[in-house]
Design a protein around this motif. Structure first.
Motif, PDB file in Angstrom:
ATOM      1  N   VAL A 165       0.840  -1.201   0.000  1.00 22.88           N
ATOM      2  CA  VAL A 165       0.000   0.000   0.000  1.00 22.88           C
ATOM      3  C   VAL A 165       0.872   1.246   0.000  1.00 22.88           C
ATOM      4  CG1 VAL A 165      -1.758   1.277   1.284  1.00 22.88           C
ATOM      5  CG2 VAL A 165      -1.859  -1.222   1.178  1.00 22.88           C
ATOM      6  N   VAL A 166       1.993   1.188   0.734  1.00 25.01           N
ATOM      7  CA  VAL A 166       2.899   2.339   0.774  1.00 25.01           C
ATOM      8  C   VAL A 166       3.408   2.650  -0.628  1.00 25.01           C
ATOM      9  CG1 VAL A 166       5.029   3.278   1.738  1.00 25.01           C
ATOM     10  CG2 VAL A 166       3.567   1.798   3.146  1.00 25.01           C
ATOM     11  N   ARG A 167       3.841   1.632  -1.353  1.00 20.89           N
ATOM     12  CA  ARG A 167       4.355   1.876  -2.703  1.00 20.89           C
ATOM     13  C   ARG A 167       3.277   2.441  -3.615  1.00 20.89           C
ATOM     14  NH1 ARG A 167       3.366   0.071  -7.141  1.00 20.89           N
ATOM     15  NH2 ARG A 167       2.224  -1.700  -6.296  1.00 20.89           N
ATOM     16  N   ARG A 168       2.072   1.903  -3.519  1.00 22.13           N
ATOM     17  CA  ARG A 168       1.004   2.375  -4.402  1.00 22.13           C
ATOM     18  C   ARG A 168       0.710   3.856  -4.190  1.00 22.13           C
ATOM     19  NH1 ARG A 168      -1.723  -2.562  -3.115  1.00 22.13           N
ATOM     20  NH2 ARG A 168      -3.354  -1.416  -1.967  1.00 22.13           N
ATOM     21  N   HIS A 169       0.873   4.330  -2.963  1.00 21.54           N
ATOM     22  CA  HIS A 169       0.665   5.745  -2.702  1.00 21.54           C
ATOM     23  C   HIS A 169       1.907   6.572  -3.032  1.00 21.54           C
ATOM     24  CE1 HIS A 169      -2.865   4.313  -0.484  1.00 21.54           C
ATOM     25  NE2 HIS A 169      -3.291   5.563  -0.483  1.00 21.54           N
ATOM     26  N   LEU A 170       3.069   5.992  -2.799  1.00 21.78           N
ATOM     27  CA  LEU A 170       4.319   6.736  -2.992  1.00 21.78           C
ATOM     28  C   LEU A 170       4.690   6.854  -4.462  1.00 21.78           C
ATOM     29  CD1 LEU A 170       6.775   8.063  -1.550  1.00 21.78           C
ATOM     30  CD2 LEU A 170       7.836   5.796  -1.527  1.00 21.78           C
ATOM     31  N   VAL A 171       4.573   5.735  -5.188  1.00 22.67           N
ATOM     32  CA  VAL A 171       4.955   5.699  -6.605  1.00 22.67           C
ATOM     33  C   VAL A 171       3.831   4.989  -7.363  1.00 22.67           C
ATOM     34  CG1 VAL A 171       6.880   5.263  -8.175  1.00 22.67           C
ATOM     35  CG2 VAL A 171       7.315   5.339  -5.729  1.00 22.67           C
ATOM     36  N   PRO A 172       2.677   5.623  -7.520  1.00 24.90           N
ATOM     37  CA  PRO A 172       1.506   4.927  -8.068  1.00 24.90           C
ATOM     38  C   PRO A 172       1.668   4.469  -9.501  1.00 24.90           C
ATOM     39  CG  PRO A 172       1.092   7.288  -7.851  1.00 24.90           C
ATOM     40  CD  PRO A 172       2.380   7.013  -7.135  1.00 24.90           C
ATOM     41  N   GLU A 173       2.608   5.052 -10.227  1.00 32.40           N
ATOM     42  CA  GLU A 173       2.776   4.674 -11.628  1.00 32.40           C
ATOM     43  C   GLU A 173       3.526   3.356 -11.808  1.00 32.40           C
ATOM     44  OE1 GLU A 173       6.291   7.362 -10.553  1.00 32.40           O
ATOM     45  OE2 GLU A 173       4.150   7.195 -10.088  1.00 32.40           O
ATOM     46  N   VAL A 174       4.087   2.822 -10.743  1.00 35.53           N
ATOM     47  CA  VAL A 174       4.870   1.584 -10.833  1.00 35.53           C
ATOM     48  C   VAL A 174       3.997   0.422 -10.389  1.00 35.53           C
ATOM     49  CG1 VAL A 174       6.905   0.338 -10.043  1.00 35.53           C
ATOM     50  CG2 VAL A 174       7.024   2.819 -10.418  1.00 35.53           C
ATOM     51  N   GLY A 175       3.717  -0.496 -11.307  1.00 34.85           N
ATOM     52  CA  GLY A 175       2.867  -1.639 -10.993  1.00 34.85           C
ATOM     53  C   GLY A 175       3.626  -2.954 -11.041  1.00 34.85           C
ATOM     54  N   LEU A 176       2.916  -4.032 -10.765  1.00 31.79           N
ATOM     55  CA  LEU A 176       3.500  -5.368 -10.832  1.00 31.79           C
ATOM     56  C   LEU A 176       3.689  -5.789 -12.274  1.00 31.79           C
ATOM     57  CD1 LEU A 176       1.310  -7.130  -8.119  1.00 31.79           C
ATOM     58  CD2 LEU A 176       3.586  -6.172  -7.830  1.00 31.79           C
ATOM     59  N   PRO A 302      10.927  -4.395 -11.051  1.00 34.35           N
ATOM     60  CA  PRO A 302      12.040  -3.514 -10.714  1.00 34.35           C
ATOM     61  C   PRO A 302      11.480  -2.177 -10.239  1.00 34.35           C
ATOM     62  CG  PRO A 302      11.749  -3.579 -13.075  1.00 34.35           C
ATOM     63  CD  PRO A 302      10.737  -4.533 -12.498  1.00 34.35           C
ATOM     64  N   MET A 303      12.337  -1.327  -9.717  1.00 35.69           N
ATOM     65  CA  MET A 303      11.861  -0.077  -9.125  1.00 35.69           C
ATOM     66  C   MET A 303      12.728   1.088  -9.585  1.00 35.69           C
ATOM     67  SD  MET A 303       9.429   0.758  -6.988  1.00 35.69           S
ATOM     68  CE  MET A 303       8.941   2.251  -6.128  1.00 35.69           C
ATOM     69  N   PRO A 304      12.125   2.148 -10.137  1.00 34.64           N
ATOM     70  CA  PRO A 304      12.890   3.345 -10.468  1.00 34.64           C
ATOM     71  C   PRO A 304      13.090   4.207  -9.217  1.00 34.64           C
ATOM     72  CG  PRO A 304      10.604   3.695 -11.023  1.00 34.64           C
ATOM     73  CD  PRO A 304      10.698   2.287 -10.510  1.00 34.64           C
ATOM     74  N   PRO A 305      14.012   5.156  -9.251  1.00 30.38           N
ATOM     75  CA  PRO A 305      14.138   6.090  -8.127  1.00 30.38           C
ATOM     76  C   PRO A 305      12.872   6.927  -7.980  1.00 30.38           C
ATOM     77  CG  PRO A 305      16.043   6.210  -9.594  1.00 30.38           C
ATOM     78  CD  PRO A 305      15.001   5.399 -10.304  1.00 30.38           C
ATOM     79  N   TRP A 306      12.634   7.439  -6.785  1.00 32.09           N
ATOM     80  CA  TRP A 306      11.523   8.350  -6.539  1.00 32.09           C
ATOM     81  C   TRP A 306      12.060   9.524  -5.712  1.00 32.09           C
ATOM     82  CZ3 TRP A 306      12.149   3.669  -4.089  1.00 32.09           C
ATOM     83  CH2 TRP A 306      12.295   3.693  -2.695  1.00 32.09           C
ATOM     84  N   PRO A 307      11.358  10.631  -5.666  1.00 30.36           N
ATOM     85  CA  PRO A 307      11.842  11.777  -4.889  1.00 30.36           C
ATOM     86  C   PRO A 307      12.047  11.404  -3.429  1.00 30.36           C
ATOM     87  CG  PRO A 307      10.050  12.441  -6.332  1.00 30.36           C
ATOM     88  CD  PRO A 307      10.117  10.952  -6.403  1.00 30.36           C
ATOM     89  N   VAL A 308      13.209  11.734  -2.902  1.00 30.51           N
ATOM     90  CA  VAL A 308      13.542  11.355  -1.532  1.00 30.51           C
ATOM     91  C   VAL A 308      12.729  12.202  -0.560  1.00 30.51           C
ATOM     92  CG1 VAL A 308      15.363  11.261   0.210  1.00 30.51           C
ATOM     93  CG2 VAL A 308      15.847  10.590  -2.163  1.00 30.51           C
TER      94      VAL A 308
END
Length: 391
Positions: A165-176, A302-308
């Motif tokens: 859930v954290v990822r979906r809110h933090l980086v919503p454009e990145v899916g499975l 895989p995961m791209p960087p996101w704003p820190v």
């Protein structure tokens, strides 16, 4: 130098990565609380035997109190001996399959999770399903839960698995990323007959278009007895040693896109797919402990960087790996000790908090995405190439 002290760290998810992080933070003198969606009344189906290589073993040594580490060692099992390859009639084809790194140990995921959870007491709260979070202008982050409660801290860590859930809110454009595969897993209590199928570090059975993977989870000491002696009061049910088996459903089979849920159906699917195989293999599946049979779709990401910021990720929540790489737990636990080390630096005033989180993110993504690539490459050992992949 910066102002010393990091406030409470909120960890979402009480899996192996989140619990290892909590232990590491406690050991470093930081305040931490773990919030877990499960109500704590039972055990999630998350797999059985896993292999811990040096990154995972080192993370436990660095994080756990001595008595808990001794219990992990006592309840682990050996990963030595030949790696066998058989055909479906148990004709031996090879004794030299690649296997775990030297010094690796087999652990039961649920036993390890109970050990980690048992050492944290009231630092873990169950029944807290995350709904969302918000970073405040005052340098805090607030987690909002489905039951209407909230928790506020200095950092929020998403350790809540592949469907984070954290990822979906933090980086919503990145899916499975769908692998187009479905896996069926089970465990069967060890007998002399079944132990002969896995005399060493692991066994692979290759049938026509199908691979069955077998792994031995033979506890050095039965977990409940070891816990009663080494950590009195720790809740640990009796566990038999077992053979873990995993079958990847061929992509063309209807079940590959319809994972289903019934345990009996999952076992019957495997028996259907290994029709005509050696009786020892069919009886291994037929004799499974039905509480440990499960079937699910297989994804990675895989995961791209996101704003820190003050929200970060670890383990499968960030870099979901295929089980074929055998490195998901090891990578998550390594994430945990690396993140703890960076937060401890900020706590001591050696660097500012966002710099610490940025350094962690760069290191975590490099290692984690390498683990994702390794899992994809390792999958080729288990799944025949599809026609379009051979062009």
């Amino acid at each position: 130098m910066t102002e010393q002290g990091v406030g409470r760290v909120l960890v979402i998810g009480a899996g192996l990565g989140g619990l290892t992080l909590a232990h590491a933070l406690v050991r470093a003198g930081l305040d931490v609380h773990v919030y877990e969606a499960d109500d704590g009344s039972g055990e999630r189906f998350q797999g059985h035997r896993i292999g811990l290589a040096e990154p995972g073993l080192a993370a436990l040594r660095a994080s756990l109190p001595q008595r808990l580490h001794e219990l992990v060692e006592a309840t682990s099992g050996g990963l030595t001996g030949p790696g066998l390859l058989f055909d479906e009639q148990l004709t031996e084809l090879s004794r030299d399959l690649d296997g775990p790194q030297e010094g690796s140990r087999a652990v039961d995921r649920q036993v390890l999770r109970r050990i980690l959870r048992g050492g944290l007491g009231d630092r873990v709260t169950h029944g807290k399903r995350l709904r969302g979070f918000a970073e405040g202008a005052d340098g805090t982050v607030t987690a909002r839960f489905a039951d209407g409660t909230e928790a506020t801290g200095a950092v929020l860590v998403g350790a809540d698995g592949g469907n984070s859930v954290v990822r979906r809110h933090l980086v919503p454009e990145v899916g499975l990323v769908d692998s187009d595969l479905c896996g069926v897993m089970g465990r069967t209590t060890i007998t002399d007959r079944f132990l002969r199928l896995v005399p060493g570090r692991g066994t692979m059975v290759k049938g026509p278009g199908i691979t069955l993977m077998l792994g031995r989870m033979q506890f050095d000491r039965e977990p409940s007895a070891a816990a009663a002696e080494l950590v009195p009061g720790l809740d640990m049910p009796y566990r038999d040693s077992y053979v873990r088996w995993v079958l990847l459903v061929p992509p063309e089979h209807p079940a590959a896109t319809d994972p289903g849920s019934a345990r009996e159906d999952a076992r019957e699917l495997v028996l259907e797919l290994i029709e005509g195989w050696h009786p020892d293999l069919r009886d291994l599946v037929r004799s499974a402990d039905m509480s440990g049979v499960g079937r699910s779709k297989i994804y990675d990401r895989p995961m791209p960087p996101w704003p820190v910021g003050r929200v970060t990720l670890l383990g499968d929540a960030a870099h979901l790996t295929l089980a074929s790489g055998g490195n998901g737990a090891n990578t998550a636990m390594q994430d945990a000790v690396r993140l703890s080390a960076r937060l401890a630096e900020a706590h001591r005033g050696e660097r500012d908090l966002l710099s610490a989180l940025g350094a962690y993110q760069g290191d975590m993504l490099e290692r984690g995405n390498a683990a994702v690539r390794f899992g994809k490459e390792a999958l080729k050992r288990f799944v025949p190439p599809r026609p379009q992949e051979t062009r």
